[in-house]
Design an enzyme around this catalytic site. Structure first.
Site, PDB file in Angstrom:
ATOM      1  N   GLY A 307     -19.788  28.055   8.478  1.00 23.31           N
ATOM      2  CA  GLY A 307     -19.944  26.915   9.380  1.00 23.31           C
ATOM      3  C   GLY A 307     -21.401  26.683   9.741  1.00 23.31           C
ATOM      4  O   GLY A 307     -22.312  26.919   8.944  1.00 23.31           O
ATOM      5  N   SER A 308     -21.636  26.272  10.986  1.00 24.16           N
ATOM      6  CA  SER A 308     -22.957  25.760  11.379  1.00 24.16           C
ATOM      7  C   SER A 308     -24.060  26.812  11.438  1.00 24.16           C
ATOM      8  O   SER A 308     -25.240  26.447  11.461  1.00 24.16           O
ATOM      9  CB  SER A 308     -22.857  25.045  12.733  1.00 24.16           C
ATOM     10  OG  SER A 308     -22.087  23.872  12.599  1.00 24.16           O
ATOM     11  N   THR A 309     -23.726  28.101  11.462  1.00 24.33           N
ATOM     12  CA  THR A 309     -24.800  29.094  11.381  1.00 24.33           C
ATOM     13  C   THR A 309     -25.534  28.963  10.049  1.00 24.33           C
ATOM     14  O   THR A 309     -26.703  29.319   9.937  1.00 24.33           O
ATOM     15  CB  THR A 309     -24.256  30.532  11.525  1.00 24.33           C
ATOM     16  OG1 THR A 309     -23.167  30.712  10.616  1.00 24.33           O
ATOM     17  CG2 THR A 309     -23.788  30.808  12.949  1.00 24.33           C
ATOM     18  N   LYS A 311     -26.498  26.319   8.761  1.00 25.78           N
ATOM     19  CA  LYS A 311     -27.496  25.250   8.837  1.00 25.78           C
ATOM     20  C   LYS A 311     -28.912  25.823   8.908  1.00 25.78           C
ATOM     21  O   LYS A 311     -29.888  25.127   8.609  1.00 25.78           O
ATOM     22  CB  LYS A 311     -27.212  24.354  10.041  1.00 25.78           C
ATOM     23  CG  LYS A 311     -25.950  23.506   9.870  1.00 25.78           C
ATOM     24  CD  LYS A 311     -25.570  22.764  11.137  1.00 25.78           C
ATOM     25  CE  LYS A 311     -24.267  21.971  10.929  1.00 25.78           C
ATOM     26  NZ  LYS A 311     -23.781  21.337  12.161  1.00 25.78           N
TER      27      LYS A 311
END
Length: 578
Positions: A307-309, A311
């Site tokens: 997920g967003s980690t 990014k």
């Protein structure tokens, strides 16, 4: 009377017979001298072997010590009780005493007592008190030899990292397996002389070849950090009714692991004990499969969608390629169209106009997808490989899983878009932590590890372990920019619940949905490092399937905040004063 010719023939036959006899005698005498003089040592050794009985003496296994010298794995003296058929004088007495003292059935003991063999083991890992008591009976044909059993003074703490040993004192899982050759030592022997009937000759005494103890293994784990991280993980497991919780803590400068928690853990001193309530009458295969699941270390053996980690990786690649700067402008209407796919932002109304730093603070999916599209498939895939994500980290634990990623030729724009914000592929928690650490530490890809050095029994260093470092996966300038951006994420953005009073912390939250989509199962996570301008510790918390609120910023970030509130002062990291 014999003629002269016959006499000559007869004398020749006598002479030949004499010479033949003399030759045979000389050969046999020479052979006897050769065997008795020149080969005496060899045949004496064979004779000794024929009449010597050998009993093994286990070597003390090396201990496992934390970074402060605290014992994590030790040995306890136990006994092995054996019987020698030819030496037993009163079988019934031996059977009665051993079955009572060892708490075994008479039938079981009788089979071993009556088995015709040089030596038969009745029971191992017998506590020393019981072994001493059996020795005092002075039973002919019963041998009680001291042995060692692995003992873990902290029970389940670090169970899936340390691992445990089997009945032969060899490692089964964890560090006990990886460093087995250093810790196992060299066994010794007890040699006793027997007569032709196999009875020990008491007057001959016994010879001992003393065992050599194994080396102590010093690891980077800090018992106090591991203990507190475990406490936090169990709290989250209970309050969020999660399936499992993982916390990893690393020194990003060199890859040394300070802690690795994957709860629920298991008792290292009772590793084969099944949880209460487990169904009875399991087959051997079913039981083993259940145990394998209990022993499994999800931090390295399992993959997940980060997920967003993730990014962090997309942002670092974009900055490195120059397709984005902290001041680059983005517009988020709440979604982005990629080919025929509408991909939504977590904020349905959108974030509007924002610079790149704020896209990271807001964890904006469309903005990061845009960065990925600007990079293009070839460049993005190249950075994916450059950052080390296609390879295993090389951590010194068994069973590390590899990244599950699309083949480049199978990727289109939609796949590129979803990968850019951490979906449609899977990595291990240790891979995410290592890659994030390498991006914020100046750009050096480190190898995560626990093993530091080995020591002999006098405390002298025998070997210090070295691990590969790959420099330049990003430039120092990009690394510094990433530290600044991620500090803003914690200071004023979506990771604000990871803020620690008095310390500069950088980090990134994530909330990813597990497959299949729409299952209602989520993974909440947060990766955070401190101090933000000079990272000395980095940690990752992952909560699998939390009930109720499931957002990473509300579930995982507070865990790292609590962890840092306690361990940053303990680790001697100075507070920040503006």
């Amino acid at each position: 009377m014999l003629s002269d010719n016959n006499k000559i023939v007869h004398r020749k036959k006598i002479l030949v017979s004499f010479l033949l006899f003399a030759g045979i005698f000389s050969f046999l005498f020479g052979r006897l001298v050769y065997l008795c003089v020149w080969r005496s040592d060899h045949y004496a050794s064979l004779a000794t072997d024929l009449h010597e009985r050998e009993r093994s003496i286990k070597a003390a296994r090396g201990r496992i010590l934390d970074c402060n010298g605290k014992v994590l794995a030790d040995n306890r003296t136990v006994c092995t009780v054996s019987v020698i058929y030819n030496q037993i004088e009163d079988p019934d007495e031996v059977i009665e005493i051993l079955s009572r003292e060892l708490e075994l059935t008479e039938e079981y003991v009788r089979k071993r007592v009556e088995k015709y063999s040089s030596m038969e083991r009745v029971k191992s890992n017998v506590d020393k008190e019981t072994g001493d008591r059996i020795r005092e009976y002075d039973l002919a044909g019963v041998k009680v030899d001291e042995d060692y059993k692995r003992y873990y003074p902290n029970g389940e703490l670090g169970s899936k990292v340390l691992g445990f040993t089997g009945s032969d004192n060899q490692g089964i899982i964890g560090l006990e397996v990886i460093y087995d050759k250093y810790m196992e030592g060299k066994p010794g022997k007890i040699l006793t002389v027997t007569d032709a009937r196999g009875i020990e000759v008491e007057s001959a005494g016994e010879r001992r070849i003393e065992p050599e103890a194994g080396l102590d293994l010093c690891i980077s784990m800090d018992l106090n950090v591991q203990a507190y991280a475990t406490q936090l993980a169990y709290q989250a497991l209970a309050t969020k009714q999660a399936d499992s919780v993982s916390i990893l803590v690393m020194d990003p400068r060199n890859g040394e692991m300070l802690a690795m928690v994957n709860v629920p853990e298991f008792d290292l001193n009772q590793p084969y004990e099944l949880p209460e309530g487990t169904a009875e009458n399991l087959t051997a295969e079913e039981k083993q499969n259940l145990l394998n699941g209990i022993w499994r270390n999800g931090c390295i053996n399992d993959t997940y969608e980060p997920g967003s980690t993730f990014k962090i990786i997309t942002a670092a690649a974009g900055l490195s390629a120059g397709v984005v700067t902290p001041a680059s402008s983005f517009s988020c209407p709440g979604f982005i169209i990629v080919d025929d796919r509408k991909i939504r932002c977590h904020k349905v109304a959108g974030h509007g106009s924002q610079d790149f730093t704020h896209t990271m603070m807001n964890s904006c999916n469309p903005a990061l997808i845009t960065v990925g599209m600007r990079l293009g498939l070839d460049s993005y895939y190249g950075y994916f490989e450059q950052f080390g994500l296609k390879k295993k980290t090389g951590i010194d634990l068994p069973g590390e899983a590899g990244t599950i990623m699309h083949r480049k030729e199978d990727m289109g724009n939609v796949e590129l878009a979803t990968v850019a914000f951490g979906q449609s592929f899977q990595i291990t928690p240790i891979q995410l932590l290592t890659t994030a650490a390498s991006i914020v530490n100046g750009g050096n890809r480190v190898t995560p590890h626990f093993g530091v050095r080995t020591l002999d029994s006098d405390g002298n260093v025998v070997e210090t372990f070295d691990y590969p470092v790959t420099p330049g996966i990003v430039s120092e300038e990009v690394s510094a920019t990433m530290r600044e951006i991620l500090e803003m994420v914690v200071k004023e953005g979506s990771g604000s619940n990871g803020k620690v009073e008095g310390f500069r912390v950088g980090g990134k939250t994530a909330t990813s949905q597990t497959l299949p989509r729409g299952s209602g199962r989520y993974i909440a996570s947060f990766v955070g490092f401190a101090p933000a301008d000079d990272p000395q510790v980095i940690a990752l918390a992952i909560v699998n399937n939390p009930q109720g609120v499931y957002y990473g910023g509300q579930v995982a970030a507070p865990m790292i905040r609590q962890l840092y509130e306690n361990i940053l002062p303990y680790l001697g990291i100075a507070e920040y004063h503006e």
